[in-house]
Structure formats: structure tokens, C-alpha cells
Write an enzyme that holds these catalytic residues in place. Structure first.
Site, PDB file in Angstrom:
ATOM      1  N   ARG A 101      73.378  43.819  99.683  1.00 37.68           N
ATOM      2  CA  ARG A 101      74.376  44.301  98.710  1.00 37.68           C
ATOM      3  C   ARG A 101      75.711  44.333  99.429  1.00 37.68           C
ATOM      4  O   ARG A 101      75.865  45.008 100.447  1.00 37.68           O
ATOM      5  CB  ARG A 101      73.989  45.689  98.190  1.00 37.68           C
ATOM      6  CG  ARG A 101      75.100  46.324  97.378  1.00 37.68           C
ATOM      7  CD  ARG A 101      74.654  47.546  96.613  1.00 37.68           C
ATOM      8  NE  ARG A 101      73.880  47.201  95.442  1.00 37.68           N
ATOM      9  CZ  ARG A 101      73.730  48.001  94.375  1.00 37.68           C
ATOM     10  NH1 ARG A 101      74.305  49.190  94.346  1.00 37.68           N
ATOM     11  NH2 ARG A 101      73.013  47.617  93.352  1.00 37.68           N
ATOM     12  N   HIS A 128      75.085  40.324  89.699  1.00 40.27           N
ATOM     13  CA  HIS A 128      74.005  41.297  89.933  1.00 40.27           C
ATOM     14  C   HIS A 128      72.736  40.715  89.293  1.00 40.27           C
ATOM     15  O   HIS A 128      72.261  41.199  88.266  1.00 40.27           O
ATOM     16  CB  HIS A 128      74.383  42.637  89.317  1.00 40.27           C
ATOM     17  CG  HIS A 128      73.567  43.799  89.787  1.00 40.27           C
ATOM     18  ND1 HIS A 128      72.534  43.670  90.701  1.00 40.27           N
ATOM     19  CD2 HIS A 128      73.618  45.120  89.464  1.00 40.27           C
ATOM     20  CE1 HIS A 128      72.003  44.862  90.922  1.00 40.27           C
ATOM     21  NE2 HIS A 128      72.630  45.745  90.183  1.00 40.27           N
ATOM     22  N   GLN A 131      69.571  42.853  88.296  1.00 33.71           N
ATOM     23  CA  GLN A 131      69.768  43.717  87.136  1.00 33.71           C
ATOM     24  C   GLN A 131      69.490  42.959  85.839  1.00 33.71           C
ATOM     25  O   GLN A 131      68.777  43.442  84.952  1.00 33.71           O
ATOM     26  CB  GLN A 131      71.206  44.249  87.135  1.00 33.71           C
ATOM     27  CG  GLN A 131      71.509  45.169  85.980  1.00 33.71           C
ATOM     28  CD  GLN A 131      70.756  46.481  86.078  1.00 33.71           C
ATOM     29  OE1 GLN A 131      70.823  47.149  87.086  1.00 33.71           O
ATOM     30  NE2 GLN A 131      70.031  46.850  85.031  1.00 33.71           N
ATOM     31  N   ASP A 232      78.448  49.019  81.211  1.00 26.00           N
ATOM     32  CA  ASP A 232      78.417  49.249  82.663  1.00 26.00           C
ATOM     33  C   ASP A 232      79.620  50.146  82.962  1.00 26.00           C
ATOM     34  O   ASP A 232      80.483  50.358  82.096  1.00 26.00           O
ATOM     35  CB  ASP A 232      78.545  47.881  83.371  1.00 26.00           C
ATOM     36  CG  ASP A 232      78.497  47.965  84.896  1.00 26.00           C
ATOM     37  OD1 ASP A 232      78.205  49.047  85.438  1.00 26.00           O
ATOM     38  OD2 ASP A 232      78.771  46.931  85.542  1.00 26.00           O
ATOM     39  N   CYS A 272      73.195  49.647  82.791  1.00 26.06           N
ATOM     40  CA  CYS A 272      72.570  49.326  84.078  1.00 26.06           C
ATOM     41  C   CYS A 272      72.500  50.549  84.993  1.00 26.06           C
ATOM     42  O   CYS A 272      71.725  50.546  85.940  1.00 26.06           O
ATOM     43  CB  CYS A 272      73.331  48.199  84.750  1.00 26.06           C
ATOM     44  SG  CYS A 272      75.079  48.559  85.010  1.00 26.06           S
ATOM     45  N   ARG A 300      63.500  47.202  87.187  1.00 23.31           N
ATOM     46  CA  ARG A 300      64.029  46.628  88.415  1.00 23.31           C
ATOM     47  C   ARG A 300      62.882  46.406  89.406  1.00 23.31           C
ATOM     48  O   ARG A 300      62.809  45.390  90.077  1.00 23.31           O
ATOM     49  CB  ARG A 300      65.082  47.570  89.033  1.00 23.31           C
ATOM     50  CG  ARG A 300      66.323  47.799  88.168  1.00 23.31           C
ATOM     51  CD  ARG A 300      67.165  46.546  88.089  1.00 23.31           C
ATOM     52  NE  ARG A 300      67.498  46.073  89.400  1.00 23.31           N
ATOM     53  CZ  ARG A 300      68.507  46.550  90.160  1.00 23.31           C
ATOM     54  NH1 ARG A 300      69.295  47.488  89.682  1.00 23.31           N
ATOM     55  NH2 ARG A 300      68.749  46.044  91.343  1.00 23.31           N
TER      56      ARG A 300
HETATM   57  N1   CP Z   1      72.003  49.424  88.568  1.00 21.85           N
HETATM   58  C1   CP Z   1      72.044  49.489  89.913  1.00 21.85           C
HETATM   59  O1   CP Z   1      72.102  48.469  90.598  1.00 21.85           O
HETATM   60  O2   CP Z   1      71.982  50.746  90.398  1.00 21.85           O
HETATM   61  P1   CP Z   1      72.244  51.174  91.933  1.00 21.85           P
HETATM   62  O3   CP Z   1      73.707  50.920  92.192  1.00 21.85           O
HETATM   63  O4   CP Z   1      71.883  52.622  91.971  1.00 21.85           O
HETATM   64  O5   CP Z   1      71.382  50.342  92.823  1.00 21.85           O
HETATM   65  N1  NVA Z   2      79.547  46.976  88.070  1.00 22.59           N
HETATM   66  C1  NVA Z   2      78.929  48.029  88.794  1.00 22.59           C
HETATM   67  C2  NVA Z   2      77.446  47.890  88.788  1.00 22.59           C
HETATM   68  C3  NVA Z   2      76.716  49.034  89.411  1.00 22.59           C
HETATM   69  C4  NVA Z   2      75.240  48.830  89.441  1.00 22.59           C
HETATM   70  C5  NVA Z   2      79.456  48.054  90.216  1.00 22.59           C
HETATM   71  O1  NVA Z   2      79.616  46.980  90.815  1.00 22.59           O
HETATM   72  O2  NVA Z   2      79.737  49.145  90.746  1.00 22.59           O
END
Ligand code: CP
Ligand code: NVA
Length: 313
Positions: A101, A128, A131, A232, A272, A300
Site C-alpha cells: 500500500r 484500489h 476493493q 468513498d 468502501c 475483502r
Molecule cells: N477499504 C479499505 O481499504 O480500508 P482500509 O483503508 O482500512 O484498509
Molecule cells: N480513497 C480512499 C480509500 C480508502 C480505502 C483513500 O485513498 O484514502
């Protein structure tokens, strides 16, 4: 499939295979006789916060028979400027796979290239993918299919989650509507890449399979008759300095009962997570749809186990 770097890089068939296997992972949880990650050790390397992604990968890798360890990117030499290519070449000699990530999509792609081990994008600024696979699984469970359905994304239409949705709509056969103010809409270059040669007719891009994309600032029109309303956060990770600007610009782009009344009766409300009540979604709509939203979160685990099992083949 060697890596999962984006929805962009998946084929339509691969998406269907992942979703079929994800359904099997869910129904067979705790009863699988195969452990495809047995004797493997996977690294989770995260530069951004996470609850769902971290927990679902840690649990999923263990359930598939593997071992896993977590690296906060700032705690390792990467955080002091060691190049991603060098980090990748070290981990590639010790680990069997990596889940990353981070900010730049190119970092995940470089990691995959230099490490030579299966690499999963656990969220970048661009995409993502994990997701959206879990979301598609949830839609199939709740509605029976996604073919011919209308999914309306409301809010920051330029961030990672709607961008991955856009790529899904370019390969599959549902209609994606993105409702966002002009400066929060997906960029023209991405749309052109996702729908090459598509003629924009009445504001709509189409692919040969029946997938469609509509990008608009007309929130009500986008919600009208939709099978799914999806949102989101307005302030994605890394955009904290723009928080006040974003809250002002996106203030209207909220899922609330008035908007939901325009959607198809029984429409799904999806998020999400994490959710900010009173901003992108009201507390009452969130709680009324919590079962769908937390099923998304649970899926997930199942969708990612399917991906991991395919990567281990
Ligand atoms: N939706 C999602 O990716 O959640 P986290 O940021 O908690 O991993
Ligand atoms: N768009 C959001 C998604 C979180 C899971 C972010 O990048 O923070």
C-alpha cells in the site's frame, strides 16, 4: 496471473475467475483441504494507514497456509530514502510474495519488476483493485449479477476507488455513473485509455461488451434508477492538506435519504470504508445499509484469498 497491480491490468476473464473462486473461498471457509501458500512467507509493506486491507491479508495469508509479516514503510530503510528497486530486490530474495500500500502506482509496478515475486496492489493513489473485486462479489451476492446494472459513484470521482471502478466498467457489462464536480472527475486521458476509440454519445462512453461510463456533475440524474449508490471518503489519504477545500466543493455529493429515493427501490448503498457520517453519507443511511457495507468489508478477505491462491499457482 503473476501479479495483481490494478483492475486495468486484469482481463475480463480473470475478473470472472477471481469472483468465482472468491465465492468458493467464502462458502468453503475453514474447510479447504488445499493450502496454496504452505511454506511461504509474505510481506505486507504499507506506507498508508489501513484496517480492513491489513487484517484481511494477514488473516487470508494465514488461512491459505502461509506466514506473513507487516512492515510499516517508514520503519524500514525505505522511509530513509532507500530506493524501492533495492527494497524489492532484498524482499524478492527472502519472501514469496508482497502486498503493498503506497502512493505512486509506479512504486508497486517497480516493486513487482525488481522483486520478481507475486505482488499485490493494496491501494495506491491510482487504484484500489482488491476493493473493487470484493465490491463486485458483494453485488453478485446481493443482486444476483452485475450485468446490465447501474452503479453510481458519488463524491471524489478522481480518486483510487472510482478509478478502479472505471476500469471494471471498461471490461465488464454494467453501467458506471460517476457524479462529481468537474475538478473531481476522472481525467480525460484515463477515460480515453479505458474506452479506446469509444465515441462519446450523449455524455456516455461504451465498450463492445455493453459496459458504459457516464461522468456528470448532475447528482440527481446520476442517482435516478441506479441499482447501487456507492461512495468513498472526500479526503483520501495523502490529501489531508486539501481537506477544507474538498469538504466545501463536495458538500452536495452526499448519499442521503433524498438521493436514495431517486435510485431503484431496494438499491444497494455501498461504501468502501472508513466512513465519515455527515460528509459523504448520512448516519441514518449508513446504519440502514450497514449489513451490505460490512459484507463488502468481509468480502475483502474472500476475494483476496482467491487472488492469493491464483498468484501461488
Ligand atoms: N477499504 C479499505 O481499504 O480500508 P482500509 O483503508 O482500512 O484498509
Ligand atoms: N480513497 C480512499 C480509500 C480508502 C480505502 C483513500 O485513498 O484514502
Amino acid at each position: 496471473m503473476k501479479h495483481l497491480l490494478s483492475i486495468e491490468s486484469l482481463s475480463r476473464d480473470e475478473i470472472h475467475v477471481i469472483l468465482d473462486l472468491a465465492a468458493r473461498m467464502k462458502s468453503m471457509r475453514g474447510r479447504l483441504d488445499k493450502h496454496p501458500l504452505r511454506h511461504q512467507c509474505w510481506a505486507l509493506m504499507f506506507s498508508k494507514s489501513s484496517t480492513r486491507t491489513r487484517v484481511s491479508f494477514e488473516v487470508g495469508i494465514r488461512e491459505l497456509g502461509g506466514d506473513v509479516f507487516f512492515l510499516a514503510a517508514d520503519d524500514i530503510q525505505l522511509g530513509r530514502g532507500e530506493p524501492i528497486a533495492d527494497t524489492a530486490r532484498v524482499l524478492g530474495r527472502m519472501c514469496h510474495g508482497a502486498v503493498i500500500r503506497t502512493f505512486a502506482q509506479s512504486d508497486v509496478e517497480d516493486f513487482a519488476k525488481f522483486s520478481g515475486i507475486p505482488t499485490v496492489n493494496a491501494l495506491t493513489d491510482d487504484e484500489h483493485p482488491c476493493q473493487i473485486l470484493a465490491d463486485l462479489q458483494t453485488i453478485v451476492e446481493r443482486l444476483g449479477n452485475f450485468a446490465g446494472r447501474v452503479v453510481t459513484f458519488i463524491g471524489d470521482g478522481a480518486c483510487n476507488v472510482p478509478r478502479s471502478w472505471l476500469w471494471a466498467a471498461s471490461k465488464l457489462d454494467f453501467e458506471l455513473r460517476i457524479a462529481a464536480p468537474a475538478q473531481f472527475q476522472p481525467d480525460a486521458a484515463t477515460i480515453a485509455r479505458a474506452f479506446p476509440g469509444a465515441q462519446k454519445r450523449e455524455g456516455c462512453f461504451e465498450n463492445a461488451k455493453g459496459g458504459r461510463l457516464i461522468v456528470t456533475d448532475d447528482l440527481d440524474e446520476a442517482a435516478r434508477g441506479a441499482d447501487v449508490l456507492y461512495t468513498d471518503v472526500w479526503v483520501s489519504m495523502g490529501k489531508e492538506e486539501e481537506a477544507q477545500f474538498r469538504k466545501t466543493q463536495l458538500a452536495r455529493y452526499q448519499i442521503n435519504n433524498e438521493l436514495l429515493a431517486l435510485a431503484k427501490p431496494g438499491a444497494l448503498v455501498m461504501h468502501c470504508l472508513p466512513a465519515y457520517r455527515g460528509l459523504e453519507i448520512t448516519a441514518d443511511v449508513f446504519e440502514a445499509n450497514a449489513d451490505t457495507i460490512f459484507t463488502q468489508a468481509e468480502n475483502r478477505l474472500h476475494a483476496q484469498k482467491a487472488v492469493l491462491a491464483m498468484l501461488a499457482e
